[in-house]
Design an enzyme around this catalytic site. Sequence first.
Site, PDB file in Angstrom:
ATOM      1  N   THR A   1      12.045   6.079  -9.703  1.00  0.00           N
ATOM      2  CA  THR A   1      11.793   5.084  -9.076  1.00  0.00           C
ATOM      3  C   THR A   1      10.247   4.572  -9.636  1.00  0.00           C
ATOM      4  OG1 THR A   1      12.661   5.679  -6.786  1.00  0.00           O
ATOM      5  CG2 THR A   1      10.865   4.343  -6.761  1.00  0.00           C
TER       6      THR A   1
ATOM      7  N   SER B   1      16.618  10.143 -11.082  1.00  0.00           N
ATOM      8  CA  SER B   1      16.646  11.735 -10.857  1.00  0.00           C
ATOM      9  C   SER B   1      17.852  12.149 -10.191  1.00  0.00           C
ATOM     10  CB  SER B   1      15.296  12.131 -10.107  1.00  0.00           C
ATOM     11  OG  SER B   1      15.611  11.822  -8.733  1.00  0.00           O
TER      12      SER B   1
ATOM     13  N   THR C   1      11.889  11.197  -7.331  1.00  0.00           N
ATOM     14  CA  THR C   1      11.464  12.251  -6.374  1.00  0.00           C
ATOM     15  C   THR C   1      12.777  12.869  -5.813  1.00  0.00           C
ATOM     16  OG1 THR C   1      11.744  10.643  -4.633  1.00  0.00           O
ATOM     17  CG2 THR C   1       9.592  10.752  -5.611  1.00  0.00           C
TER      18      THR C   1
END
Length: 349
Positions: free
Chosen positions: A32, A73, A104
């Site tokens: 992000t 991710s 994250t």
Amino acid sequence: CLILTLYIMKGGSAFCGENPMKKILMLTTGGTIASLPSEEGLAPTGADTILSHMGPSAANYDITTQEILTLDSTNIQPEEWKIIAEAIHQNIRLYDGIVVTHGTDTMAYTASMMSFMLRNVPIPVVFTGSQVPIASPLSDAPLNLTCAFAMAASATPGIFVAFDRKIMLGCRSVKVRTTAFDAFESVNYPYAGVVDSSGLNLDRSVIPPQRGECVLEDTVDSDVYLLKLTPGTNPKLVDLMIEAGCHGIVIEAFGIGGLQFVRRDFVSKIEKAIDAGIPVVVCSQCLYERSDFSVYQVGQKALAKGAIQGFDMTREAAVTKLMWALGHTRDLGEIRAMFHTNLAGEIAL
């Protein structure tokens, strides 16, 4: 001196202009923090996006960037862990610290795995990311990066996560919120540091000492399954795992430690898996405090069949440690010994 220039209060201090610039390597993997809008939603871009929005804090360090991945991710898996670990290992003698930007959603898994693949790192290696892309005027990325760079310049060796003014051990970090800026917590372990109006305050007493040389140990076995029990879970799922060729199982059981054996008998399935040479690690579904399967009958029965306790490890640490252990050996006794040894701060015995 701008508030973005942080200084260390415990175990030494660094004030504006007092020390030469630290050499920091920033490894980018996407996520992000580096995402921009696309027709299919937010999609990760490269290091240039991050650098162009870092602001004045970047001027405090001699920064080199290296783009090693450009992925959400969710798509970072064991194959990517090896790429990240190798990039860190190749550069640990060339820089004062390393910052790794990462999405994250799986950052706690990656940071936990790095804690096992790269024990005894001689410099700080700090993972960070953001809940909002760095290009947004309301992004949390600039502050997270500022804290990560300050930790990377702190001369405190280890694998860490920096997020929302908190520094935590990589193997204790857990993402606990989906949208809030305080998305990560250090579970069952004190924070290694916090950032407040006095700067970066480290608690060195909770940071594991580095012993010996850092050796890259990146051989892992990804055939590990995580099973979370509910009051009606079918034990035949364990049979399916065995038939699917799994090499390790982590079970999130109930409370302080219990697995059902009335009508739906998981204890006998644990025995079957272990007889097949498959280690079974048992943890608690509860996020906080340690499990202890010796307290109740429903836990003792599992231990009697050979289950390995996870104690106060996070699920991320338990899963990655089992993958890492299986990469070294398939011997159940050796794996049990590894899980009863605190390797990187992941377990309190």
